[in-house]
Design a protein around this motif. Structure first.
Motif, short mmCIF file in Angstrom:
data_model
loop_
_atom_site.label_atom_id
_atom_site.label_comp_id
_atom_site.label_asym_id
_atom_site.label_seq_id
_atom_site.Cartn_x
_atom_site.Cartn_y
_atom_site.Cartn_z
N ALA A 218 0.83 -1.21 0.00
CA ALA A 218 0.00 0.00 0.00
C ALA A 218 0.86 1.26 0.00
O ALA A 218 0.56 2.24 -0.69
CB ALA A 218 -0.93 -0.01 1.21
N MET A 219 1.96 1.24 0.76
CA MET A 219 2.86 2.38 0.80
C MET A 219 3.51 2.61 -0.55
O MET A 219 3.63 3.75 -1.03
CB MET A 219 3.93 2.18 1.88
N TRP A 220 3.94 1.51 -1.20
CA TRP A 220 4.59 1.62 -2.50
C TRP A 220 3.62 2.20 -3.55
O TRP A 220 3.99 3.05 -4.37
CB TRP A 220 5.10 0.26 -2.95
N LYS A 221 2.38 1.74 -3.52
CA LYS A 221 1.39 2.24 -4.48
C LYS A 221 1.07 3.72 -4.26
O LYS A 221 0.74 4.43 -5.21
CB LYS A 221 0.10 1.41 -4.38
N LYS A 222 1.16 4.18 -3.02
CA LYS A 222 0.90 5.59 -2.71
C LYS A 222 2.12 6.47 -2.92
O LYS A 222 2.02 7.70 -2.89
CB LYS A 222 0.45 5.71 -1.25
N GLN A 226 7.41 10.46 -8.96
CA GLN A 226 8.64 11.18 -9.29
C GLN A 226 9.81 10.86 -8.37
O GLN A 226 10.94 11.20 -8.68
CB GLN A 226 8.38 12.70 -9.29
N ILE A 227 9.55 10.19 -7.24
CA ILE A 227 10.66 9.86 -6.35
C ILE A 227 10.95 8.36 -6.30
O ILE A 227 11.85 7.93 -5.57
CB ILE A 227 10.41 10.39 -4.92
N ARG A 228 10.25 7.57 -7.09
CA ARG A 228 10.39 6.11 -6.97
C ARG A 228 11.78 5.61 -7.36
O ARG A 228 12.21 4.56 -6.90
CB ARG A 228 9.33 5.41 -7.82
N LYS A 229 12.47 6.34 -8.24
CA LYS A 229 13.80 5.90 -8.66
C LYS A 229 14.92 6.58 -7.88
O LYS A 229 16.09 6.40 -8.21
CB LYS A 229 13.97 6.13 -10.16
N LYS A 230 14.59 7.34 -6.86
CA LYS A 230 15.62 7.99 -6.05
C LYS A 230 16.41 6.92 -5.29
O LYS A 230 15.83 6.02 -4.67
CB LYS A 230 14.97 8.97 -5.06
N ARG A 264 16.54 -10.70 2.48
CA ARG A 264 17.14 -9.45 2.05
C ARG A 264 16.32 -8.27 2.55
O ARG A 264 15.09 -8.29 2.53
CB ARG A 264 17.24 -9.39 0.52
N TYR A 265 17.03 -7.24 2.99
CA TYR A 265 16.36 -6.04 3.49
C TYR A 265 15.94 -5.18 2.30
O TYR A 265 16.42 -4.06 2.10
CB TYR A 265 17.29 -5.27 4.42
N ARG A 266 15.00 -5.71 1.51
CA ARG A 266 14.55 -5.03 0.30
C ARG A 266 13.06 -5.25 0.09
O ARG A 266 12.51 -6.29 0.47
CB ARG A 266 15.30 -5.57 -0.92
N PHE A 267 12.42 -4.23 -0.51
CA PHE A 267 11.04 -4.39 -0.98
C PHE A 267 10.91 -3.52 -2.23
O PHE A 267 11.19 -2.32 -2.18
CB PHE A 267 10.03 -3.95 0.08
N LYS A 268 10.52 -4.14 -3.33
CA LYS A 268 10.45 -3.45 -4.62
C LYS A 268 11.78 -2.78 -4.97
O LYS A 268 11.82 -1.71 -5.57
CB LYS A 268 9.31 -2.42 -4.62
N GLY A 269 12.86 -3.43 -4.58
CA GLY A 269 14.18 -2.91 -4.90
C GLY A 269 14.68 -1.83 -3.98
O GLY A 269 15.82 -1.37 -4.10
N LEU A 285 8.09 5.72 4.50
CA LEU A 285 8.77 5.63 3.22
C LEU A 285 9.11 7.04 2.75
O LEU A 285 8.24 7.92 2.70
CB LEU A 285 7.86 4.95 2.18
N GLY A 286 10.38 7.25 2.45
CA GLY A 286 10.80 8.57 1.98
C GLY A 286 12.27 8.56 1.61
O GLY A 286 12.95 7.53 1.70
N GLU A 287 12.76 9.72 1.19
CA GLU A 287 14.18 9.87 0.89
C GLU A 287 14.92 10.16 2.20
O GLU A 287 14.71 11.21 2.81
CB GLU A 287 14.41 11.02 -0.08
N PHE A 288 15.77 9.25 2.62
CA PHE A 288 16.52 9.40 3.86
C PHE A 288 18.00 9.20 3.58
O PHE A 288 18.41 8.14 3.08
CB PHE A 288 16.03 8.40 4.91
N SER A 289 18.81 10.19 3.88
CA SER A 289 20.25 10.11 3.67
C SER A 289 20.93 11.15 4.55
O SER A 289 20.26 11.94 5.25
CB SER A 289 20.60 10.37 2.20
#
Length: 349
Positions: A218-222, A226-230, A264-269, A285-289
């Motif tokens: 649900a989070m991925w679909k929402k 524009q940020i999915r490939k970040k 693996r600590y991954r979901f949808k890559g 879910l967000g851009e974290f760095s």
């Protein structure tokens, strides 16, 4: 560990002990995993400006029709600026103790000469400081997510039964991530909703691995396209949620990995980062760095305030020593519209 420590206390025979064993403190996973950008040198208030450009496409014509600065309802002819802020608040780490309480654990620290001139041995300092700094990091790691300015009463957030309270345990000096998110999605105040509103993908409790998987989908679909490939786009979850999900996908008929291994600590890559600090039944879910592109920022006063510690006698006629750190800190989300959250925490007003 407890048995070992008790043995040391009860069976000390005067030999040299090289170190005092310490219990493990959880530390600060948010900083350790590189999920937050730290902005230093903020004494009072720092503005986090964000800008986006509206519609700039028009019909082709030999001479564009002058619009003299007019703006359209869709943002045409407009750079849209929003401001959020970091306002670090003061708090302090403080501890008093008597070094003589530890003399029996170190032969080299036992009495030699007059008691009145005895100093705190550097070896003792090192051990006590290490534990104190770890404990400070534990507090900050929790406060980043679950703090609320003014404490639990002021937060007005209802936690699921038996879960971490927002603003409890002296986490009262600044608003943490969960408080910021819930205020943002429940407010119409221009400053609180600056940069848009966070996307809430679900509010149910994550009772098992299937619920966690459904929430991740649900989070991925929402998630804004524009940020999915970040590259810094990540799911931040608690260990309870990860453990439930890890067991769930290991138990599937078509396994991702053997039961003796962690999945693996991954979901949808995208990275799934379990941390200590984020409250139960909550995933973000967000851009974290650590870079300026991070959607999560921390503001502090001086760059190394969180590592500068004062050690001294409590007063000239005392054998007590004190440790003291003074800090200023705040956290905020930069672009709320690019944050997707699943949480069972709710505003109570």
């Amino acid at each position: 560990m407890a048995d070992t420590v008790n043995f040391l206390q009860n069976g000390y025979s005067g030999e040299v002990l090289e170190d005092l064993l310490t219990y493990t403190v959880q530390g600060n996973d948010t900083v350790r995993e590189g999920l937050i950008h730290i902005k230093t040198g903020i004494q009072h208030r720092y503005t986090l400006p964000a800008i986006k450009l509206g519609n700039i496409i028009q019909d082709n014509m030999p001479t564009p029709q002058p619009i003299h600065g007019a703006k359209g309802s869709d943002g045409t002819n407009e750079y849209q600026l929003t401001e959020r802020h970091l306002e670090p608040s003061d708090f302090m780490v403080y501890l008093e103790f008597n070094p003589r309480d530890y003399e029996k654990y170190w032969r080299f620290a036992q009495p030699e000469g007059n008691l009145v001139f005895r100093e705190l041995d550097p070896k003792i300092q090192a051990t006590m400081l290490r534990l104190l700094m770890d404990k400070k990091n534990e507090y900050i790691g929790n406060a980043i997510w679950t703090s609320a300015r003014g404490g639990e009463t002021a937060a007005k957030i209802t936690a699921p039964e038996g879960c971490t309270k927002i603003g409890a345990n002296k986490e009262k000096y600044f608003d943490g991530v969960i408080k910021r998110i819930l205020d943002n999605v429940n407010s119409t105040d221009a400053e609180v909703v600056a940069g848009g509103q966070c996307i809430v993908s679900g509010t149910t409790e994550l009772t098992d691995g299937a619920a966690v998987e459904a929430a991740l989908y649900a989070m991925w679909k929402k998630c804004p396209k524009q940020i999915r490939k970040k590259t810094s786009l990540s799911f931040v979850v608690g260990w309870d949620a990860w453990d439930a999900y890890d067991q769930y996908i290991s138990d599937k008929q078509v396994k991702y990995s053997e039961n003796t291994e962690v999945n693996r600590y991954r979901f949808k890559g995208k990275r799934v980062i379990p941390i200590v600090g984020i409250p139960e039944h909550t995933m973000v879910l967000g851009e974290f760095s650590t870079g300026m592109d991070s959607n999560l920022w921390m503001g502090v006063d001086y760059a190394n305030d969180t590592d500068i510690l004062k050690i001294d006698r409590l007063q000239a006629n005392s054998e007590l020593f004190f440790f003291q750190m003074r800090m200023k800190m705040d956290v905020n989300i930069v672009r709320p519209a690019e944050i997707v959250v699943h949480t069972a925490y709710k505003k109570s007003e």
